[in-house]
Design an enzyme around this catalytic site. Structure first.
Site, PDB file in Angstrom:
ATOM      1  N   TYR A 142       0.821  -1.215   0.000  1.00  0.00           N
ATOM      2  CA  TYR A 142       0.000   0.000   0.000  1.00  0.00           C
ATOM      3  C   TYR A 142       0.857   1.268   0.000  1.00  0.00           C
ATOM      4  O   TYR A 142       0.376   2.352  -0.320  1.00  0.00           O
ATOM      5  CB  TYR A 142      -0.949   0.034   1.201  1.00  0.00           C
ATOM      6  CG  TYR A 142      -2.032  -1.038   1.178  1.00  0.00           C
ATOM      7  CD1 TYR A 142      -2.251  -1.805   0.049  1.00  0.00           C
ATOM      8  CD2 TYR A 142      -2.835  -1.260   2.286  1.00  0.00           C
ATOM      9  CE1 TYR A 142      -3.230  -2.777   0.035  1.00  0.00           C
ATOM     10  CE2 TYR A 142      -3.819  -2.238   2.278  1.00  0.00           C
ATOM     11  CZ  TYR A 142      -4.010  -2.997   1.146  1.00  0.00           C
ATOM     12  OH  TYR A 142      -4.979  -3.959   1.139  1.00  0.00           O
ATOM     13  N   LYS A 191       3.441 -15.413   3.092  1.00  0.00           N
ATOM     14  CA  LYS A 191       3.334 -16.213   1.867  1.00  0.00           C
ATOM     15  C   LYS A 191       4.770 -16.577   1.487  1.00  0.00           C
ATOM     16  O   LYS A 191       5.267 -16.232   0.397  1.00  0.00           O
ATOM     17  CB  LYS A 191       2.616 -15.378   0.784  1.00  0.00           C
ATOM     18  CG  LYS A 191       2.272 -16.126  -0.476  1.00  0.00           C
ATOM     19  CD  LYS A 191       1.126 -17.092  -0.318  1.00  0.00           C
ATOM     20  CE  LYS A 191       0.868 -17.851  -1.606  1.00  0.00           C
ATOM     21  NZ  LYS A 191       0.014 -19.033  -1.437  1.00  0.00           N
ATOM     22  N   ASP A 223      -3.145 -18.067   2.644  1.00  0.00           N
ATOM     23  CA  ASP A 223      -4.334 -18.721   2.066  1.00  0.00           C
ATOM     24  C   ASP A 223      -4.901 -19.749   3.061  1.00  0.00           C
ATOM     25  O   ASP A 223      -6.122 -19.864   3.237  1.00  0.00           O
ATOM     26  CB  ASP A 223      -4.030 -19.366   0.707  1.00  0.00           C
ATOM     27  CG  ASP A 223      -2.611 -19.877   0.575  1.00  0.00           C
ATOM     28  OD1 ASP A 223      -1.842 -19.770   1.554  1.00  0.00           O
ATOM     29  OD2 ASP A 223      -2.255 -20.404  -0.495  1.00  0.00           O
ATOM     30  N   ASP A 247      -5.248  -6.496   6.168  1.00  0.00           N
ATOM     31  CA  ASP A 247      -6.440  -5.767   5.743  1.00  0.00           C
ATOM     32  C   ASP A 247      -7.548  -6.772   5.398  1.00  0.00           C
ATOM     33  O   ASP A 247      -8.691  -6.683   5.862  1.00  0.00           O
ATOM     34  CB  ASP A 247      -6.061  -4.926   4.505  1.00  0.00           C
ATOM     35  CG  ASP A 247      -7.149  -3.963   4.100  1.00  0.00           C
ATOM     36  OD1 ASP A 247      -8.116  -3.815   4.850  1.00  0.00           O
ATOM     37  OD2 ASP A 247      -7.025  -3.359   3.012  1.00  0.00           O
ATOM     38  N   ASP A 251     -10.994  -8.140   7.949  1.00  0.00           N
ATOM     39  CA  ASP A 251     -12.400  -7.998   7.536  1.00  0.00           C
ATOM     40  C   ASP A 251     -13.094  -9.355   7.578  1.00  0.00           C
ATOM     41  O   ASP A 251     -14.258  -9.466   7.992  1.00  0.00           O
ATOM     42  CB  ASP A 251     -12.501  -7.419   6.118  1.00  0.00           C
ATOM     43  CG  ASP A 251     -12.650  -5.905   6.146  1.00  0.00           C
ATOM     44  OD1 ASP A 251     -12.226  -5.303   7.152  1.00  0.00           O
ATOM     45  OD2 ASP A 251     -13.184  -5.332   5.176  1.00  0.00           O
TER      46      ASP A 251
END
Ligand code: NAD
Length: 356
Positions: A142, A191, A223, A247, A251
């Site tokens: 980001y 990852k 994942d 992020d 959620d």
């Protein structure tokens, strides 16, 4: 104690939910003889309308000079077509960067009174859900360089993900210290089978796990973590991860509890100053109707007292007041169930303040 708080109500339901949080804060001030001094700062769409920018320099200075920042939410369809450099969300990124708020703490707790509001089956949540996601907030993709150019007649876009050892160790220490105060268990999410940034992340986290050998540590690929949060959420206590993974996962985790309106968050710097806000957005579909759930914002105030002002007792009092009002059967529209008493946003704020 005397504390300065910058109040950023923002757009949509922001002014309504922050108003209820201030009722609760004032009740705490009078009960425990604290003085909270407020400076009000326009942020997001309302600031664009007034000043042409999502936050002014003067507003940013007020945030920098405060002991803590309380935010409602920003944005809405009215400002969706603004130029990218003046969109409402730009102000949030700017405040995070200016105040160096590198650690985002998002608790996800399933209140026993709201078990039936969770989308998960009862046998999956029988062991409860009480986890905390510690997300790195000022690095990664980001904040990396981005570009869009035409190469050989086709448009190519790039977003660079980069992390330094320093940034990883800094967020890692916050997570391990937090785990020591909870159930001493950390899952580090990366990852590492694909990304170099994740391999560095894992090396640094392993080094920290040797230092904090009281904490039970394990690695999870992002994942797999997304699946495990649905399959067996009670296995998690603290989850530490980088900006974009955090992020998305936070959620996902928030939905396990039934309503996005219940969840608070804290974004902290290394000197314990912070910005506190509910995890949801400005909910333009219900703005101005006095039906929003103010509990996420009220619990954000509890986090502010706990993490920035070291007022643990006062934070506990707010959290207990929320539980007590839920125990009495009061619910806003988003968490209403059969046999419960439906209340408005302002009634919920008053009930919680009166409980203190
Ligand atoms: P949202 O979180 O605002 O709303 C999603 C759904 O949840 C809506 O149906 C809404 O009514 C409901 N909801 C949200 N908060 C609630 C509450 N307290 N009580 C009851 N119901 C609640 O997400 P969205 O609709 O995708 O975004 C709306 C705007 O908010 C967009 O402009 C987006 O960019 C912005 N946004 C801001 C932030 C922030 O300020 N930190 C975060 C996310 C989205």
């Amino acid at each position: 104690m005397n504390k300065k708080i910058a109040i950023l109500k923002g757009d949509g339901i922001g002014p309504e939910i922050v108003g209820e949080a201030l009722k609760v804060l004032e009740k705490i001030a009078s009960k425990y003889c604290h003085t909270f001094e407020y400076s009000y700062v326009d942020i997001g769409g309302c600031s664009i309308d007034k000043y042409g920018v999502p936050i002014t320099k003067e507003g940013m200075e007020l945030c920098k000079n405060a002991d803590a920042v309380l935010l409602g939410a920003v944005g809405g369809p009215k400002w969706d077509s603004c130029a990218p450099e003046i969109r409402p969300e730009k102000a949030l990124l700017a405040v995070r960067k200016e105040l160096n708020l590198f650690a985002n703490l998002r608790p996800t707790k399933l209140f026993p009174q709201l078990v039936s509001a969770s989308p998960l089956k009862k046998d999956i949540i029988d062991n409860g859900i009480d986890l905390l996601i510690v997300r790195e907030l000022t690095g990664g993709i980001y904040f990396g360089e981005r570009s869009t150019e035409t190469i050989d007649g086709t448009v190519v876009s790039k977003d660079v993900m980069s992390y330094s050892e320093f940034e990883i160790e800094r967020i890692g220490r916050v997570a391990f210290e937090t785990a020591l105060k909870r159930n001493k268990k950390i899952a580090s999410v990366d990852k590492a089978n694909v990304l170099d940034t994740s391999r560095l992340w894992r090396r640094v986290m392993h080094r920290l796990s040797e230092e904090y050998n009281d904490v039970d540590y394990f690695d999870v690929l992002v994942d797999n973590c997304a699946m495990q949060l649905i399959k067996a959420p009670s296995q998690f206590d603290v989850i530490v991860t980088e900006n974009m993974f955090g992020d998305i996962l936070s959620d996902e985790a928030s939905m396990l509890t039934g309503s996005i309106g219940m969840m608070p968050s804290a974004s902290l710097s290394s000197d314990s100053r912070g910005m506190y806000e509910p995890i949801h957005g400005s909910a333009p579909d219900i703005a101005g109707l006095d039906v929003a759930n103010p509990i996420g914002t009220i619990l954000s105030v509890a986090m502010m007292l706990r993490y920035s002002f070291d007022m643990k007792n006062e934070a506990d009092v707010i959290e207990n007041a929320v539980e007590s009002v839920l125990n009495k059967g009061y619910r806003t529209a988003d968490i209403i169930q059969d046999g419960m008493k439906k209340v408005t946003c302002s009634e919920m704020g008053t009930l919680i303040a009166n409980e203190i």
